[in-house]
Design an enzyme around this catalytic site. Structure first.
Site, short mmCIF file in Angstrom:
data_model
loop_
_atom_site.label_atom_id
_atom_site.label_comp_id
_atom_site.label_asym_id
_atom_site.label_seq_id
_atom_site.Cartn_x
_atom_site.Cartn_y
_atom_site.Cartn_z
N ARG A 18 0.81 -1.22 0.00
CA ARG A 18 0.00 0.00 0.00
C ARG A 18 0.85 1.27 0.00
NH1 ARG A 18 -3.98 0.39 4.48
NH2 ARG A 18 -3.03 -1.37 5.55
N GLY A 81 3.12 -15.10 7.14
CA GLY A 81 2.45 -14.68 8.37
C GLY A 81 3.43 -14.26 9.45
N GLY A 104 8.82 -3.30 12.44
CA GLY A 104 9.61 -2.24 11.82
C GLY A 104 8.77 -1.09 11.33
N ARG A 334 27.46 27.20 0.80
CA ARG A 334 27.66 25.85 0.30
C ARG A 334 28.76 25.14 1.10
NH1 ARG A 334 28.71 26.57 -5.77
NH2 ARG A 334 29.13 24.34 -5.58
C1 UD1 Z 1 -1.02 -8.00 12.67
C2 UD1 Z 1 -1.68 -8.84 13.75
C3 UD1 Z 1 -2.96 -8.13 14.21
C4 UD1 Z 1 -2.62 -6.74 14.71
C5 UD1 Z 1 -1.87 -5.96 13.62
C6 UD1 Z 1 -1.39 -4.66 14.15
C7 UD1 Z 1 -1.16 -11.16 13.23
C8 UD1 Z 1 -1.66 -12.40 12.64
N1 UD1 Z 1 -2.02 -10.12 13.20
O1 UD1 Z 1 -1.89 -7.86 11.59
O2 UD1 Z 1 -3.58 -8.87 15.27
O3 UD1 Z 1 -3.82 -6.05 15.06
O4 UD1 Z 1 -0.72 -6.71 13.17
O5 UD1 Z 1 -0.85 -3.90 13.11
O6 UD1 Z 1 -0.08 -11.10 13.74
N2 UD1 Z 1 5.33 -9.38 8.72
C9 UD1 Z 1 6.42 -10.15 8.36
N3 UD1 Z 1 6.20 -11.32 7.71
C10 UD1 Z 1 4.95 -11.76 7.42
C11 UD1 Z 1 3.86 -10.95 7.77
C12 UD1 Z 1 4.08 -9.77 8.43
O7 UD1 Z 1 7.56 -9.80 8.63
O8 UD1 Z 1 4.85 -12.85 6.83
C13 UD1 Z 1 5.59 -8.13 9.42
C14 UD1 Z 1 5.19 -6.90 8.62
O9 UD1 Z 1 6.31 -6.39 7.93
C15 UD1 Z 1 4.73 -5.95 9.71
C16 UD1 Z 1 4.20 -6.85 10.79
O10 UD1 Z 1 4.76 -8.11 10.56
O11 UD1 Z 1 5.82 -5.22 10.24
C17 UD1 Z 1 2.69 -6.94 10.80
O12 UD1 Z 1 2.23 -7.34 9.53
P1 UD1 Z 1 0.90 -6.74 8.92
O13 UD1 Z 1 0.60 -7.49 7.70
O14 UD1 Z 1 0.96 -5.27 8.88
O15 UD1 Z 1 -0.15 -7.04 10.10
P2 UD1 Z 1 -1.40 -7.95 10.06
O16 UD1 Z 1 -1.01 -9.36 9.79
O17 UD1 Z 1 -2.42 -7.33 9.24
#
Ligand code: UD1
Ligand code: CA
Length: 457
Positions: A18, A81, A104, A334
């Site tokens: 996004r 995930g 991050g 500069r």
């Molecule tokens: C996750 C939580 C959700 C919480 C939300 C807060 C889970 C399953 N869900 O949602 O309960 O309300 O964060 O923002 O944990 N990331 C990885 N690898 C992956 C997936 C994600 O490194 O395979 C990292 C992303 O870079 C990010 C963070 O994990 O920094 C959260 O991922 P994101 O997809 O934003 O969160 P959700 O899974 O939607």
């Protein structure tokens, strides 16, 4: 618990679709440096024994660019995930102590908030950071039983209508004893709406074995804001800038408007500094006591001495300015500019790689490049150091107490002796001796009766 047994995992493998950018999410600049560095800096204050960051496929270039030698990078090739992401970090950790999990892209979590989770986990609990939101959409919900005990976290896409009405959300930040974390992660499945290994499922696993779950809240309501889009990045940037502005105000700096300053590096100020609106500070900037900065100035890697006034619309980069100087309006300093005390640089004057000694003035429309200028010198309007012959740069040396008339060209390499005067409109292409007036002989004629041409009607 001793701090030695704390280890930190930062999840940063997400693509950041996004953001609509070719750049992965976490190197996007926030407050003048890559977003990821903010959470690393806050985490380091807890002195963890290990600091692991999970990055996605191709993230190695990110890792290299970030210059964080204390970080153990773990690669998650496919984003299966948050639970799967944490699993990738486990081999980088000591199998002991408490693991604090951060994101991050959630850069403003305060160290104190982190500490409250770590302390709770150190007492052999699973510690979750939760928050009540008026608009919980998109977030995992904290499900509690009739007695108020946490039973699980449910992701929005897996939630029932009743669960979606819950306003207490999972921020994603948590702290867990290592032994429990690794056991629960090994038991994760991906039978859910997104087909992912959810880190959040470890909560139900803890509850099932009656392992205590503790819940903590952030110190401020905006700490947990994440960055998933440019809109959110802009919002977090403004919050961060307001934090920095407030820190300056608390330190005694006067800001015309704390909402209209951008500090993208490190700004240190002496007493009674005044900063007008729309100024940008980058790199390391140090302002002495009583410095005033006019509206719309940009300073990058600059030191400014006590009592100096930087007037509006000036741009200063890699320069040092002495005490009680007056710079601008519309001045450009500069890299390599070194100005001593009481120097005046006026409007539309550009100075580059030059040292100008005390009390000298270059007030109007001039270019001083690759020069050494003595003290008590006056440089007239429109003076140009011709420092470039098309291939090489040459130096101009101007002695003390020199007066240079308006519209003079100094063709470098050239030296003007102490106390010399240079007549207006002179092209100086040989050294000018000390104490003498140097000028190009010119004559002026007037043509009597001459008529300006006129268009024929
Ligand atoms: C996750 C939580 C959700 C919480 C939300 C807060 C889970 C399953 N869900 O949602 O309960 O309300 O964060 O923002 O944990 N990331 C990885 N690898 C992956 C997936 C994600 O490194 O395979 C990292 C992303 O870079 C990010 C963070 O994990 O920094 C959260 O991922 P994101 O997809 O934003 O969160 P959700 O899974 O939607
Ligand atoms: Ca997110």
């Amino acid at each position: 618990m001793t701090t030695q047994s704390l280890q930190v995992v930062v999840l940063a493998a997400g693509q950041g679709k996004r953001m609509n950018s070719r750049l992965p999410k976490v190197p996007h600049p926030l407050g003048g440096r890559p977003m990821l560095l903010h959470i690393l800096e806050s985490a380091r204050r807890l002195a963890p024994s290990r600091l692991a960051v999970v990055i996605g496929h191709g993230g190695e270039t990110v890792a290299k660019r970030l210059e964080a030698p204390d970080v153990a990078w773990a690669v998650q090739d496919r984003q299966l995930g948050t639970g799967h992401a944490v699993m990738q970090a486990l081999p980088k950790l000591d199998p002991a102590g408490v693991i604090l999990i951060l994101y991050g892209d959630v850069p403003r979590i305060a160290t104190g908030t982190m500490r409250s989770l770590v302390d709770a986990a150190a007492e052999n609990q699973l510690a979750l950071l939760t928050q009540d939101l008026d608009d919980p959409r998109g977030m995992g919900r904290i499900v509690r039983d009739a007695s108020g005990r946490v039973t699980k976290i449910v992701e929005e896409r897996d939630a029932t209508e009743a669960e979606r009405a819950i306003r207490e959300i999972n921020t994603g930040i948590m702290a867990v004893p290592f032994a429990k974390l690794s056991t629960w992660l090994a038991g994760l499945g991906n039978d859910n709406a997104q087909g992912e290994y959810y880190l959040t499922d470890i909560v139900a696993a803890a509850v099932a074995e009656r392992f205590p779950v503790a819940v903590r809240q952030p110190q401020s309501s905006t700490e947990c804001l994440g960055v998933n889009s440019k809109r959110e990045l802009a919002r977090v940037e403004r919050l961060l800038q307001l934090d920095r502005a407030h820190a300056l105000l608390d330190a005694g700096v006067t800001l015309a408007d704390p909402a209209r300053i951008d500090v993208r590096g490190e700004l240190t100020c002496g007493k009674d500094v005044h900063i007008d609106v729309n100024c940008v500070f980058e790199g390391k900037v140090a302002l002495g006591e009583g410095v005033t900065i006019g509206a719309n100035c940009i300073l990058r890697d600059v030191t400014v001495g006590d009592g100096t006034e930087i007037r509006p619309f000036s741009l200063l980069e890699e320069a040092s300015v002495g005490a009680n100087a007056k710079i601008g309006p519309y001045a450009r300093l500069r890299p390599g500019t070194e100005l001593a005390e009481d120097v005046h640089i006026g409007n539309f004057v550009e100075v580059k790689a030059s040292a100008i000694a005390a009390r000298s003035k270059v007030n109007h429309l001039s270019y001083i490049g690759d020069s050494t200028v003595g003290q008590d010198v006056n440089v007239g309007a429109g003076t140009i150091t011709c420092n470039y012959d098309g291939a090489h740069k040459h130096r101009t040396v101007i002695g003390d107490r020199v007066h240079i008339g308006s519209d003079v060209q100094l063709v470098a390499p050239v030296t003007i002796g102490d106390g010399a005067d240079i007549g207006a409109g002179t092209t100086v292409f040989k050294d000018a001796p000390a104490g003498e007036l140097t000028l190009n002989p010119k004559s002026q004629v007037t043509k009597p009766g001459w008529k300006r041409p006129e268009k024929k009607k």
